[in-house]
Design a protein around this motif. Structure first.
Motif, PDB file in Angstrom:
ATOM      1  N   THR A 242     -53.340 -24.528  10.077  1.00  0.00           N
ATOM      2  CA  THR A 242     -53.165 -23.489   9.297  1.00  0.00           C
ATOM      3  C   THR A 242     -51.127 -24.056  10.158  1.00  0.00           C
ATOM      4  OG1 THR A 242     -54.195 -22.054   8.554  1.00  0.00           O
ATOM      5  CG2 THR A 242     -51.503 -21.673   8.145  1.00  0.00           C
ATOM      6  N   TYR A 244     -47.024 -25.522   8.577  1.00  0.00           N
ATOM      7  CA  TYR A 244     -45.934 -25.788   7.884  1.00  0.00           C
ATOM      8  C   TYR A 244     -45.283 -27.298   7.700  1.00  0.00           C
ATOM      9  CZ  TYR A 244     -47.293 -21.169   7.783  1.00  0.00           C
ATOM     10  OH  TYR A 244     -47.518 -19.830   7.217  1.00  0.00           O
ATOM     11  N   LEU A 285     -49.847 -26.302   4.950  1.00  0.00           N
ATOM     12  CA  LEU A 285     -50.664 -27.027   4.563  1.00  0.00           C
ATOM     13  C   LEU A 285     -52.148 -26.318   5.493  1.00  0.00           C
ATOM     14  CD1 LEU A 285     -49.283 -29.859   5.135  1.00  0.00           C
ATOM     15  CD2 LEU A 285     -49.949 -29.526   3.586  1.00  0.00           C
ATOM     16  N   HIS A 286     -53.604 -26.800   4.855  1.00  0.00           N
ATOM     17  CA  HIS A 286     -54.428 -26.333   5.837  1.00  0.00           C
ATOM     18  C   HIS A 286     -55.297 -27.546   6.185  1.00  0.00           C
ATOM     19  CE1 HIS A 286     -53.647 -22.047   5.304  1.00  0.00           C
ATOM     20  NE2 HIS A 286     -53.713 -22.430   3.953  1.00  0.00           N
ATOM     21  N   SER A 287     -55.478 -28.005   7.806  1.00  0.00           N
ATOM     22  CA  SER A 287     -56.477 -29.322   7.590  1.00  0.00           C
ATOM     23  C   SER A 287     -57.003 -29.614   8.820  1.00  0.00           C
ATOM     24  CB  SER A 287     -55.436 -30.933   7.038  1.00  0.00           C
ATOM     25  OG  SER A 287     -54.411 -31.087   8.832  1.00  0.00           O
ATOM     26  N   THR A 292     -53.316 -33.959  10.155  1.00  0.00           N
ATOM     27  CA  THR A 292     -51.630 -33.807   9.823  1.00  0.00           C
ATOM     28  C   THR A 292     -50.878 -34.927  10.143  1.00  0.00           C
ATOM     29  OG1 THR A 292     -51.565 -34.261  12.235  1.00  0.00           O
ATOM     30  CG2 THR A 292     -51.983 -31.497  11.686  1.00  0.00           C
ATOM     31  N   GLN A 295     -51.655 -35.977   6.097  1.00  0.00           N
ATOM     32  CA  GLN A 295     -50.612 -34.401   5.016  1.00  0.00           C
ATOM     33  C   GLN A 295     -49.273 -34.472   5.163  1.00  0.00           C
ATOM     34  OE1 GLN A 295     -52.292 -32.939   3.527  1.00  0.00           O
ATOM     35  NE2 GLN A 295     -54.653 -32.551   4.063  1.00  0.00           N
ATOM     36  N   ARG A 296     -48.536 -34.541   6.414  1.00  0.00           N
ATOM     37  CA  ARG A 296     -47.620 -35.114   6.297  1.00  0.00           C
ATOM     38  C   ARG A 296     -47.096 -36.162   5.148  1.00  0.00           C
ATOM     39  NH1 ARG A 296     -44.942 -37.695  11.353  1.00  0.00           N
ATOM     40  NH2 ARG A 296     -46.222 -39.717   9.851  1.00  0.00           N
ATOM     41  N   ILE A 299     -47.046 -35.257   1.431  1.00  0.00           N
ATOM     42  CA  ILE A 299     -45.873 -34.638   1.232  1.00  0.00           C
ATOM     43  C   ILE A 299     -44.634 -34.757   0.973  1.00  0.00           C
ATOM     44  CG2 ILE A 299     -44.803 -32.194   1.985  1.00  0.00           C
ATOM     45  CD1 ILE A 299     -46.962 -31.999   0.636  1.00  0.00           C
TER      46      ILE A 299
END
Length: 311
Positions: A242, A244, A285-287, A292, A295-296, A299
């Motif tokens: 987890t 952010y 975020l959860h991955s 990561t 995901q970044r 966003i």
């Protein structure tokens, strides 16, 4: 009328009150004003303001639902009924009195005029006379006061509850990172223990078969350490974490909460937490660790390239 009670209760509690299809009431603070020409000081004051612009935040329906113990759908129909009654009364030209706030009055063009209630006691304006002071070179230099200390932002009950809830949910799950450290500590302890056994056996002239057994034990311990490290690394690679994606940072908690609510009104859910004396609005975020960066980047497509990750 139920809407009159709603305006009275919500306005002075939250300093802003939205009535859908009617307008927005707000309490404005006017600071003290010094008129250098007339040399007068006007005391600070607060006044209720009204505008026909509004953006429904759902507070009115929620208040009616709690007040009359209704489900949201029924509360919405009740609100529409109350609004029709209010508009009919304003169209008649009769003033609608809001005790402690003021009066609303409609005209034939459909506009609504608001007359704020005047306070029974008006603060007087002070007359100030400048003081001229001569400076004597023989006197000691004037004392220079130290600069004022920085004040912490005022925390309302709502902001404090939000920050506490976010802080409890934002604990970083670091347990997977401790597995390799524990394996290394266990390996060092095993090596130290086996080294002591080897020295004791060599000093007591142990038979050759005992020396072979000690070497086998040392080799088995080394294999177990390598296997534990490999297992911990593999488990860390497949265990979701987890973290952010931070969108903005603020020094003032009040501004941070306001921006969080604004993003929520636009359909973007952000969490709020404090780190290093700064308040952050971020996407939770959860991955896996390897995902990561992906995901970044996703966003950033929504909030811009200023987004960065925090673990």
């Amino acid at each position: 009328m139920i809407l009159q009670q709603y305006i009275q209760e919500v306005l002075f509690k939250q300093r802003i009150c939205v009535v859908p299809q009617l307008g927005t009431f707000s309490v404005q603070h006017f600071p003290a004003h010094y008129n250098s020409h007339a040399q007068t000081l006007t005391a600070p004051r607060e006044q209720v303001m009204f505008t026909q612009q509004w953006q429904d935040d759902g507070s009115c329906v929620e208040w009616i639902a709690l007040k009359e113990n209704l489900v949201p759908a029924v509360a919405q129909r009740k609100l529409e009924k109350y609004l029709e009654e209010l508009k009919a009364e304003l169209q008649s030209g009769k003033p609608l009195v809001l005790p402690g706030i003021g009066q609303l009055q409609g005209d034939f063009t459909g506009n609504i005029h608001f007359h704020a209630e005047e306070l029974p006691v008006e603060k007087e304006t002070l007359d100030l006379t400048p003081i001229e002071r001569t400076t004597d070179s023989r006197t000691a230099p004037a004392f220079v006061p130290p600069p004022p200390e920085a004040l912490e932002p005022i925390m309302t009950e709502e902001v404090e509850d939000t920050l506490e809830a976010v802080t409890e949910e934002s604990g970083f799950k670091w347990w997977w990172a401790a597995i390799p450290i524990a394996a290394i500590v266990i390996g060092l302890a095993a090596w130290w223990y086996l080294s002591g056994i080897s020295k004791a056996v060599s000093q007591s002239e142990t038979p050759p078969d005992m020396e072979v057994t000690a070497k086998q034990l040392a080799a088995a311990a080394a294999d177990s350490i390598q296997k534990a490290l490999a297992d911990s690394t593999a488990k860390a690679a497949i265990t979701p974490i987890t973290y952010y994606a931070v969108v903005e940072r603020y020094k003032d908690s009040t501004i941070a909460v306001k921006k969080q609510k604004q993003q929520l009104a636009w359909g973007k859910t952000l969490v709020l937490y404090k780190r290093d004396s700064m308040y952050r609005t971020a996407v939770e975020l959860h991955s896996l660790v390897a995902d990561t960066t992906v995901q970044r980047d996703s966003i950033r497509k929504v909030f811009g390239n200023k987004v960065f990750l925090e673990f």
